[in-house]
Design a protein around this motif. Structure first.
Motif, PDB file in Angstrom:
ATOM      1  N   MET A 171       0.840  -1.194   0.000  1.00 27.23           N
ATOM      2  CA  MET A 171       0.000   0.000   0.000  1.00 27.23           C
ATOM      3  C   MET A 171       0.881   1.253   0.000  1.00 27.23           C
ATOM      4  SD  MET A 171      -2.964   1.121   2.747  1.00 27.23           S
ATOM      5  CE  MET A 171      -1.846   1.857   3.931  1.00 27.23           C
ATOM      6  N   SER A 172       0.552   2.208  -0.868  1.00 28.38           N
ATOM      7  CA  SER A 172       1.351   3.428  -0.936  1.00 28.38           C
ATOM      8  C   SER A 172       1.039   4.324   0.263  1.00 28.38           C
ATOM      9  CB  SER A 172       1.045   4.183  -2.230  1.00 28.38           C
ATOM     10  OG  SER A 172      -0.317   4.568  -2.269  1.00 28.38           O
ATOM     11  N   ILE A 173       2.058   5.064   0.696  1.00 27.28           N
ATOM     12  CA  ILE A 173       1.902   5.995   1.808  1.00 27.28           C
ATOM     13  C   ILE A 173       1.482   7.347   1.249  1.00 27.28           C
ATOM     14  CG2 ILE A 173       3.057   7.175   3.711  1.00 27.28           C
ATOM     15  CD1 ILE A 173       4.911   4.763   3.930  1.00 27.28           C
ATOM     16  N   GLN A 174       0.384   7.889   1.778  1.00 31.03           N
ATOM     17  CA  GLN A 174      -0.131   9.162   1.291  1.00 31.03           C
ATOM     18  C   GLN A 174       0.019  10.255   2.347  1.00 31.03           C
ATOM     19  OE1 GLN A 174      -4.176   8.166   0.103  1.00 31.03           O
ATOM     20  NE2 GLN A 174      -3.492   7.741  -1.997  1.00 31.03           N
ATOM     21  N   ILE A 175      -0.115  11.474   1.895  1.00 30.68           N
ATOM     22  CA  ILE A 175       0.041  12.637   2.767  1.00 30.68           C
ATOM     23  C   ILE A 175      -1.065  12.647   3.825  1.00 30.68           C
ATOM     24  CG2 ILE A 175      -1.397  14.152   1.330  1.00 30.68           C
ATOM     25  CD1 ILE A 175       0.692  16.352   1.838  1.00 30.68           C
ATOM     26  N   PRO A 176      -0.781  13.041   5.067  1.00 29.63           N
ATOM     27  CA  PRO A 176      -1.821  13.099   6.102  1.00 29.63           C
ATOM     28  C   PRO A 176      -2.932  14.073   5.722  1.00 29.63           C
ATOM     29  CG  PRO A 176       0.353  13.235   7.103  1.00 29.63           C
ATOM     30  CD  PRO A 176       0.552  13.349   5.628  1.00 29.63           C
ATOM     31  N   ARG A 177      -4.153  13.751   6.132  1.00 33.12           N
ATOM     32  CA  ARG A 177      -5.300  14.608   5.858  1.00 33.12           C
ATOM     33  C   ARG A 177      -5.096  15.985   6.493  1.00 33.12           C
ATOM     34  NH1 ARG A 177     -10.977  15.114   7.933  1.00 33.12           N
ATOM     35  NH2 ARG A 177     -12.278  15.599   6.114  1.00 33.12           N
TER      36      ARG A 177
END
Length: 427
Positions: free
Chosen positions: A1-7
């Motif tokens: 799973m790719s790591i995305q920017i925090p909301r």
């Protein structure tokens, strides 16, 4: 799973960051004109700083702070606003002892609040602000307001409105607090749980409630302006007089209370009236905070300041379709053809950069046509063409991209030629 920017956070990429840099540089230049000096404080502080300054009854402290315990068991908070940290630094470094007063400071940096992300509002946002500490002169209030209005005018904003109010001194606020308590108490059960707790601690915070702002009692709540004593009323009249003297239009709004407990006397906000800006129109907020320095352990020192979000400023610029004069071109692009020419180009690029020119070259072994396309994408004003044939003559071709004019010059005369073009305004 790719790591995305925090909301609630954002990446500011090339192509967009130049707008931020332009705004920040403009703000610094205006601060220089007003003789405000930059200060930089830590991104995190002891939690008690914000409990004592911002106020335990505020939404920021109750709901929005990023607070954690470090390995030493200390309660630490990512700064939710800039004033408290600046005042802490003012006290800790004994800046009140400097011979030149008031102490006039500005800051810019990330702040953190856990709130619902929406257009122009983030959980990590960049705040620019100024603080003037050491004078109770209402002319300083107007200077601070003038500074931010000057910033907005310089950036091209036209659809903005300055709204001001007086929160009075301690005696005025005590009288107003009693009137508010009597007004809301009989029907406080109709309000949210936050307002119920605010009734005893700080009933003025009820006026700032987002949940109950449409309740009928809000419209009939006692106005602080009716409870100002003579000193507070005179102070507020002076602020209005000085604003008129410097030709700054304003509106008086008795319901303006601001969201932080440390404010007294002058409070102000600047709103965007631009169509499509959004339901939350506040661009900037500030006010006077006499007593805050004492609360943080310093001597009796009056102060005033403001803070604005760069993100919301950018949204306002977009709403008014204002294009900032961003310089995105480079001076030169070096195009090479041949292995030996490619090797020599490394030193030519270095010498051009050392002479003060913005320069780039190909690093992917592209064909000459693709190199010219790259120069176009970078909006290079000039292209320096170097092939093995030119190298044999110790020469380069210098091409003006706007006119297509091209001439062959010696490598040794390349920098003097470009410097001459710069002096004539051609570069």
């Amino acid at each position: 799973m790719s790591i995305q920017i925090p909301r609630g956070t954002q990446d500011i990429l090339p192509g967009e960051i130049e707008k931020w840099q332009y705004i920040e540089e403009t703000a610094r230049e205006i601060c220089r004109r007003y003789n405000y000096k930059e200060i930089r404080t830590p991104i995190f502080e002891h939690t008690d700083l914000f409990l004592r300054s911002v106020g335990e009854t505020t939404d920021i402290v109750q709901k929005e702070m990023y607070t954690f315990e470090d390995r030493g068991g200390r309660s630490i908070t990512l700064r939710p606003e800039g004033t408290a940290a600046v005042v802490r630094a003012f006290v800790e470094n004994k800046m009140f002892g400097n011979p030149t007063q008031p102490t006039k400071l500005y800051y810019s940096g990330p702040m953190f609040r856990y709130e619902r992300p929406q257009a122009g509002r983030f959980r990590q946002f960049v705040q620019f602000g100024v603080e003037a500490l050491g004078s109770a002169d209402p002319a300083v209030d107007v200077e601070v307001i003038s500074l931010v209005m000057d910033l907005y005018r310089t950036l091209g904003l036209k659809q903005v409105t300055l709204v001001i109010n007086s929160l009075g001194d301690s005696d005025s606020r005590t009288a107003h607090k009693e009137a508010l308590t009597n007004h809301f108490a009989p029907r406080i059960d109709e309000f949210c749980s936050d307002c119920k707790s605010r009734l005893e601690k700080n009933p003025m915070r009820i006026l700032d409630c987002k949940k109950d702002r449409n309740h009928e009692l809000m419209d009939t709540a006692p106005s602080i302006l009716d409870y100002l004593n003579d000193e507070s009323r005179t102070y507020f009249e002076k602020v209005q007089q000085y604003l008129k003297a410097v030709n700054i239009d304003f509106e008086v709004d008795p319901g303006l209370v601001r969201g932080l407990d440390y404010y007294n006397h002058t409070a102000f906000e600047i709103m965007s009236n631009a169509e499509g800006f959004g339901a939350i129109t506040t661009l900037c907020g500030g006010g006077r905070y006499n007593g805050l320095v004492e609360e943080i352990g310093g001597p009796n020192t009056p102060g005033i300041g403001f803070a604005l979000s760069i993100e919301r400023l950018l949204s306002a610029l977009n709403a008014e379709n204002i294009k900032l004069p961003i310089q995105s071109s480079i001076d030169c692009y070096v195009v090479t053809l041949g292995e030996k020419a490619t090797e020599v180009s490394v030193s030519i690029v270095s010498e051009l950069r050392n002479a003060g020119f913005s320069v780039d070259k190909d690093y992917q072994d592209k064909k000459m046509k693709a190199q010219f396309k790259a120069a176009d994408r970078l909006q290079a004003k000039y292209v320096v063409v170097l092939g093995d044939d030119e190298l044999a003559r110790n020469a380069v071709n210098l091409k003006a991209m706007e006119t297509g004019e091209q001439l062959e010059i010696s490598i040794d005369s390349l920098i003097p030629s470009l410097l001459e073009k710069r002096s004539r305004g051609e570069l």
